[in-house]
Design an enzyme around this catalytic site. Structure first.
Site, PDB file in Angstrom:
ATOM      1  N   LYS A 257       0.831  -1.199   0.000  1.00  0.00           N
ATOM      2  CA  LYS A 257       0.000   0.000   0.000  1.00  0.00           C
ATOM      3  C   LYS A 257       0.871   1.255   0.000  1.00  0.00           C
ATOM      4  O   LYS A 257       1.979   1.274   0.538  1.00  0.00           O
ATOM      5  CB  LYS A 257      -0.898  -0.051   1.244  1.00  0.00           C
ATOM      6  CG  LYS A 257      -1.973   1.003   1.344  1.00  0.00           C
ATOM      7  CD  LYS A 257      -2.779   0.750   2.614  1.00  0.00           C
ATOM      8  CE  LYS A 257      -3.870   1.781   2.838  1.00  0.00           C
ATOM      9  NZ  LYS A 257      -4.622   1.485   4.093  1.00  0.00           N
TER      10      LYS A 257
ATOM     11  N   SER B 222      -9.335   1.735   3.433  1.00  0.00           N
ATOM     12  CA  SER B 222      -8.481   2.584   2.620  1.00  0.00           C
ATOM     13  C   SER B 222      -7.483   1.810   1.756  1.00  0.00           C
ATOM     14  O   SER B 222      -6.795   2.414   0.933  1.00  0.00           O
ATOM     15  CB  SER B 222      -7.720   3.566   3.517  1.00  0.00           C
ATOM     16  OG  SER B 222      -6.861   2.872   4.411  1.00  0.00           O
TER      17      SER B 222
ATOM     18  N   SER C 245      -9.638  -1.213   7.173  1.00  0.00           N
ATOM     19  CA  SER C 245      -9.091  -0.858   5.864  1.00  0.00           C
ATOM     20  C   SER C 245      -8.458  -1.975   5.069  1.00  0.00           C
ATOM     21  O   SER C 245      -8.099  -1.765   3.913  1.00  0.00           O
ATOM     22  CB  SER C 245      -8.083   0.284   6.015  1.00  0.00           C
ATOM     23  OG  SER C 245      -8.727   1.474   6.368  1.00  0.00           O
TER      24      SER C 245
END
Length: 467
Positions: free
Chosen positions: A80, A156, A180
């Site tokens: 990420k 996210s 997330s």
């Protein structure tokens, strides 16, 4: 040649051992898939082709010599945007951070992957500051769901979920502060684990946020978990290594007390079609010999406002750390929401933290009598790709079923167990603190008994992918 992107990590290892295919072949197929689908799904934030090719070539030499570093050696993976990786940018999803220099230190997840020989292809997209449970970013734009590009990926770890569903990478590393990794996994039909806090080291150290493995199958997530869960002294909350590895041992739910959590009390009502998916998993567990019982609603009064203000303070602190002439670049959905924290005092913040502690204790007490708990990931089947959540003024407001497991530090996985209108619906499997291996084992037991073969997303099929 075999379609490498449809293979599990175990199948790829078998190919690597015989020389029928190698890490370089897997990387090239992954880069071709990115070129084919990323213009549609917008999941990849940064490609590190030169380093990835060097890593794949080194892995190929090790496999040829019969000396791989680990089961993840040569596997194409992503991390990420919020995870520091040497030579790659860290933007935290925001155009306001686009001027920052590239990372010079590997965060623990990146370090563990490199030590294991994994091939880090690049970074995946995320919303500003990770403070949105949706795939919308001021820097990257809208991340789109491979099952339906008009549908949201959740956030996210938005790009990680979309990339995996589209066949990009064997596994991915996301991070989870309120859901997330589980939310994108639920939206995109992949697997994720929010571990016990401290089980997977990350920086900065946190008792609320964790890095977590994401993959298309539980077995691939387990391979990633084994690498990521090694301790790191830089994280003050990093737990000692697990004393044994039970994850290859069969597990049955027979005799387990399993709670079904479909009502939190206040908050968004659970959509009937989502509840039906949760109930279908409950029925499979009951057929497997578990004692399955509904969990009474943990809350009488709405616990979310205090938690939301704690998140607001976190978002506002990052916003205030940006140069004043760049603050306007932060996406309004996050900046305007976080602005409410400017009116809070330190005493207000301490009071909210205390209120969150009380709610955490109530939530933990409600679940204490169960070995495992099954719950939805989100209360609805999904929402539009350009929306920031179910409440535009509070971008994390629909995370109630996920966020409280961060507060109790319990491990919780996400697994697709149904579809609504052609898009995946995820369930959570949560266990007691430090029972990460049992959570993964029960998730795999359910995956093996899922009442349908997992189909291939339309975007992947359009790119020539199969599963």
């Amino acid at each position: 040649m075999t379609d490498l992107l449809s293979q599990s990590a175990a199948q790829l290892r078998a190919l690597f051992r015989t020389g029928a295919a190698g890490p370089v072949d897997l990387l090239e197929a992954t880069l071709e898939r990115i070129a084919a689908v990323n213009p549609t799904i917008n999941a990849i934030a940064y490609l590190d082709e030169d380093r990835a090719r060097a890593a794949a070539q080194a892995a190929a030499r090790r496999w040829s010599a019969g000396a791989p570093l680990s089961d993840m050696d040569g596997m194409a993976v992503t991390v990420k945007d919020s995870i520091n990786c040497v030579g790659m940018p860290w933007r935290h999803g925001s155009a306001a951070h686009a001027d920052l220099p590239d990372a010079t230190v590997d965060s623990p997840p990146a370090a563990r992957l490199k030590e294991a020989g994994a091939v880090i292809v690049g970074k995946t997209t995320m919303p500003d500051f990770g403070m949105m449970a949706a795939g919308v970013s001021s820097l990257y734009g809208i991340v789109r769901n491979p099952w339906d590009p008009e549908r949201n990926t959740g956030g996210s770890s938005a790009g990680a979920g979309a990339a995996l569903a589209a066949g990009i990478g064997v596994a991915a590393v996301g991070t989870d502060i309120a859901g997330s990794v589980r939310l994108p996994a639920g939206h995109c039909g992949v697997v994720a684990l929010k571990p016990t806090q401290g089980r997977i080291p990350h920086l900065p150290a946190s008792t609320m946020r964790s890095a977590g493995p994401m993959a298309r199958t539980v077995s691939d997530a387990i391979d990633m978990y084994r690498v990521l869960s090694l301790p790191d002294a830089r994280d003050a909350w990093s737990l000692a290594p697990e004393s044994d590895d039970r994850m290859d041992r069969p597990l049955t739910p027979r005799g387990m007390r399993i709670g079904i959590l479909t009502d939190l009390g206040p908050g968004f009502a659970l959509h009937p079609r989502v509840e039906a998916v949760v109930r279908s998993a409950a029925a499979v567990l009951a057929d497997g010999g578990a004692e399955v019982t509904d969990v009474p609603a943990p809350f009488d009064d709405d616990p979310y406002p205090a938690l939301d203000r704690v998140f607001q303070v976190r978002g506002r602190a990052e916003w205030e750390g940006i140069a004043p002439d760049r603050r306007h670049l932060v996406i309004p959905a996050v900046a305007d929401w976080a602005a409410g924290a400017a009116e809070l005092s330190a005493t207000d913040y301490a009071r909210d933290l205390a209120a969150v502690d009380v709610s955490q204790a109530r939530f933990a007490a409600a679940l204490a009598g169960f070995d495992m708990v099954v719950a939805p990931v989100i209360p609805t089947p999904g929402f539009a790709a350009d929306e920031v959540g179910l409440d535009p003024s509070r971008p994390l407001a629909h995370c109630g079923y996920t966020a409280w497991f961060n507060q109790t530090a319990q491990p919780a996985s996400s697994l697709c167990f149904g579809f609504v209108d052609g898009c995946p619906v995820g369930i959570q499997i949560a266990g007691r603190r430090c029972a990460d291996q049992e959570v993964l084992r029960l998730t795999r037991w359910l995956e093996e008994r899922r009442p349908f073969p997992m189909p291939t997303p339309p975007v992947t099929l359009a790119a020539g992918g199969t599963r």
